[in-house]
Design a protein around this motif. Sequence first.
Motif, short mmCIF file in Angstrom:
data_model
loop_
_atom_site.label_atom_id
_atom_site.label_comp_id
_atom_site.label_asym_id
_atom_site.label_seq_id
_atom_site.Cartn_x
_atom_site.Cartn_y
_atom_site.Cartn_z
N ASN A 620 0.86 -1.18 0.00
CA ASN A 620 0.00 0.00 0.00
C ASN A 620 0.89 1.23 0.00
OD1 ASN A 620 0.91 -0.48 2.64
ND2 ASN A 620 -0.69 0.82 3.50
N GLY A 621 0.40 2.32 -0.52
CA GLY A 621 1.17 3.56 -0.50
C GLY A 621 2.27 3.61 -1.53
N SER A 622 2.21 2.78 -2.57
CA SER A 622 3.27 2.79 -3.57
C SER A 622 3.24 4.05 -4.42
CB SER A 622 3.16 1.55 -4.45
OG SER A 622 1.89 1.50 -5.08
N ASP A 623 2.13 4.83 -4.37
CA ASP A 623 2.09 6.09 -5.12
C ASP A 623 2.91 7.17 -4.43
OD1 ASP A 623 0.36 5.94 -3.00
OD2 ASP A 623 -1.11 7.33 -3.88
N ILE A 624 3.20 7.01 -3.16
CA ILE A 624 3.98 8.01 -2.41
C ILE A 624 5.39 7.49 -2.14
CG2 ILE A 624 4.10 9.35 -0.28
CD1 ILE A 624 1.08 9.22 -0.13
N GLN A 645 -0.12 15.21 6.66
CA GLN A 645 -0.24 13.87 7.26
C GLN A 645 1.04 13.60 8.03
OE1 GLN A 645 -1.44 10.76 4.61
NE2 GLN A 645 -0.94 9.11 6.03
N TYR A 648 2.54 7.63 8.44
CA TYR A 648 2.25 6.71 7.33
C TYR A 648 2.52 5.29 7.81
CZ TYR A 648 2.34 10.83 4.27
OH TYR A 648 2.11 12.03 3.70
N LEU A 650 2.90 1.55 6.29
CA LEU A 650 3.08 0.81 5.05
C LEU A 650 3.22 -0.68 5.36
CD1 LEU A 650 5.78 3.09 3.37
CD2 LEU A 650 3.30 3.25 3.15
#
Length: 889
Positions: A620-624, A645, A648, A650
């Motif tokens: 998850n969070g591979s766009d950031i 934010q 995070y 991950l």
Amino acid sequence: MFNSRHPRLSKRGRIWGLCILLLYTNPLSCLANFSQAKELIYKIKEGLPRGTFIGAIGVDLNLDFSVDPPFIFSLAQKKVSEQYVNLNNTTGELYTSATEIDRETLCADNLEGQGCVLSLDVFVLPQQYFQLVKVKILIEDVNDNRPKFPTDEIAMSVPENAPINARYAVEQSAVDPDLGPHGVQTYWLVNDFGMFTLDVEENEGGELTPFLIVTEALDRETQAEYITDIIAEDGGTPPLLGAATLKIVITDVNDNCPQFKESQINVTLHGNTTKGVHLARLHAFDPDLGANAQISYAYSERVPRDTRSLFHLDKITGVIKLAGKIDTGTATFYKLTVLATGPGCIPAVATVIVHIIKVVTGPPTLIPRYIAPEKDGVVTIKESEPAFSPIAFFTVKNIDKNQRVDCYLEGPGPFRLSPYQLFKNEYLLETTEPLDFERTQEYDLILVANSTRGIVIKTFLKVQVLDENDNAPVFQQSLVEISVEENNPPNTFLTQLQASDQDSESRGEVLYLLGGDAPGIFVVDRVTGILTVATSLDREEKETYRFIVRAVDQGTPRRESIATVVVTVQDRNDNSPRFINKDFTFFVPENFPGYGEIGVLSVTDADAGENGWVALSILNGSDIFMIDTGRGALRAKTSLDREQQGTYQLWIEAVDGGEPALSSVTMVTVLLLDVNDNPPIVLFPQSNQSYMLVLPNTVPGTSITEVYAVDKDTGMNAVIAYSIIKRKGGEPGSFAIDPETGNITLKRELSNRGLYSLLVKVSDHGQPEPLYSTVMVNFFVNETVSNESYIQSLLTREADIEVEERPWYIGQMAEGPERYEPFPCQPVLIALSVTCLGLFFLVVTLTSYICCRRFKKNRMKRSEVEIPLKIQNDSMQVVNRKLRQISNI
């Protein structure tokens, strides 16, 4: 309509109605009709699939299903019955259940003539309809079993003299549990070799027995054994077959008699030959076995008794020796008739003719004297004896003075016959090199004595080599390399060790033993050499095992050899990647540059090769975020803002390269640390153009208003301090602001009406440089607000704002007006500071001057040394001028 279609049911319904009306007067009269047990018979084949319809009990009983309450059907013995059938409780229909009906299992004790019946008791309920129904299900046989012999191999013996058409029963006949035509119907042979055929007989009980019939004459000496397959066939469609190996052993009968290899043997014998000389050896052969092949030798009755005494015949070996002295005056030759007799046989006949050569002085003779063990002319010698080991002495006798005899040896082998130097006419027979049983086991030697008169005497000698344990077992491979996959089942076969020993008998029997360095998990069979591992191996625990295996013979003393076994455990993908930590937490300041390394995730995999290669990916969070597959470095694609934010979470997956691949997941928490990147935001007053009405008679100490600001940062970066940095109107110190709350209070009476303006600085405590904002706080001192446009013109008019005398933090040191008084020691401190600075500069100046003077003197001395001693008066001034120039630099 119902009645017209089912008149029987309608009539039965009327009977039921009548019974219900009469129930109170005589209740048992109606029930009596149904209390009687009824019997239904159904017929099915065995092996039907689940859900096959058997029969409908309710329909077959002609029950009226329109009655109320409805019928209920129930099995009396549910545990037994429901194993094979299912009963529909509403309709009474019977079906086969999940358990397949096998007639041979269900009726294993039934005789062949009896049928197989499955009996059920079914209750018809409720009580007012009660009936007990006996249901019998006849199980018909299906050809679902093939014939089977009791053993896989049937051995039977047939004598070789069996007559043609002789019959021999094959007792181990096949069995087929099926009935009637589905049972065994016939037998036949796969190969009859043109010598046999098969017949089948049926006894009174209907059992079939196969009989082997001999069709041609047998001869054990031609072929002693016949191996074929016997097939049993049932009567099904298609027929099922059963097979077993039929081994026909042809037993021996005494149908052969001894035969001599040579029917006549000629022997030449000198008249002076000494007693005990080996003359001949007869040999007869009988191809039969055991006792049928035993042969005994004897003289014929035609041979005179004195001749038998003169020539001794060994009845077992057939050896003829000279047993007495020959009378050359009466006989020139002897004819010996020898019989070879076997059990129940006519003797075979051979003739030995002994020619006697008369000599006046007597022929030369060789008299043996054995050193090595000897029996019946056979000498035995151990293979361990060294070269030139003596075997026997031979003495030459009956030699005239004018006669010379040469002795020599005929026949192959490492032997020599040489004259013995110490005595005349003595010859020594000895070996010339060590004997080797594994190369040659016996030698036939001929000792020849040749005289000058042309007389040749031959003596036969057999030398047998005795085997000794002089060979150690030899492994086919001195290094045995084995590969086995880990997680193998216990007692896995690894290899079969093979070692050979050239020695004979027990000296050549090899036993296999593990060396002392072998782990206990390995086992070797002492006789076969099969090497196994008793437990499951784990490559991650140990990858290579290296140990010694011994091959030991049974000789005395024992000899052995060794081989090295290397077992390599091959990797399997049985370990998932493992993160060093259960989870990871990384602290990163906000505004961290994009693609900067946030942290490294350490992961290991105990497997090897591709099974241990690990690739990381973000679930998850591979766009950031992104992660380096190789190093495991976690990076953010862009700069992060804590105010948007702050945390995070991950999920990172580690996948190895095995087939199938194994994986594990860990959680990574990225916490953004606050950076002072946000100045305080003033929420009140809302603009620099707003103002507040203050009455002229406001008492000092009154709280007039407050400045309210917020900061998006956290910690000290969000701690706000308030201070008045400029003012317009009023006297200094007229207003005070609380540095923590921003509350503004009146400190002095307001003497003038009009607009008062305060420039308030709102600053945080951030590091390394605080951030701040400013806001203008306006007070209009008057009783009322009578002219709004006038006030707005004052607010928009540009005018200088005087600087407030003291910053906000000085206001915290004292309360009231006295906090603005100057510090009383300030002049003294200023004077002391100026004096100290003056003294410091004076010391520095003097030190610099002294150092410069010394530097000049040293340079002048060096220049004077360089001038020559003899200088003319007219050039001295030039030199001085140059020195001055140098000193002025």
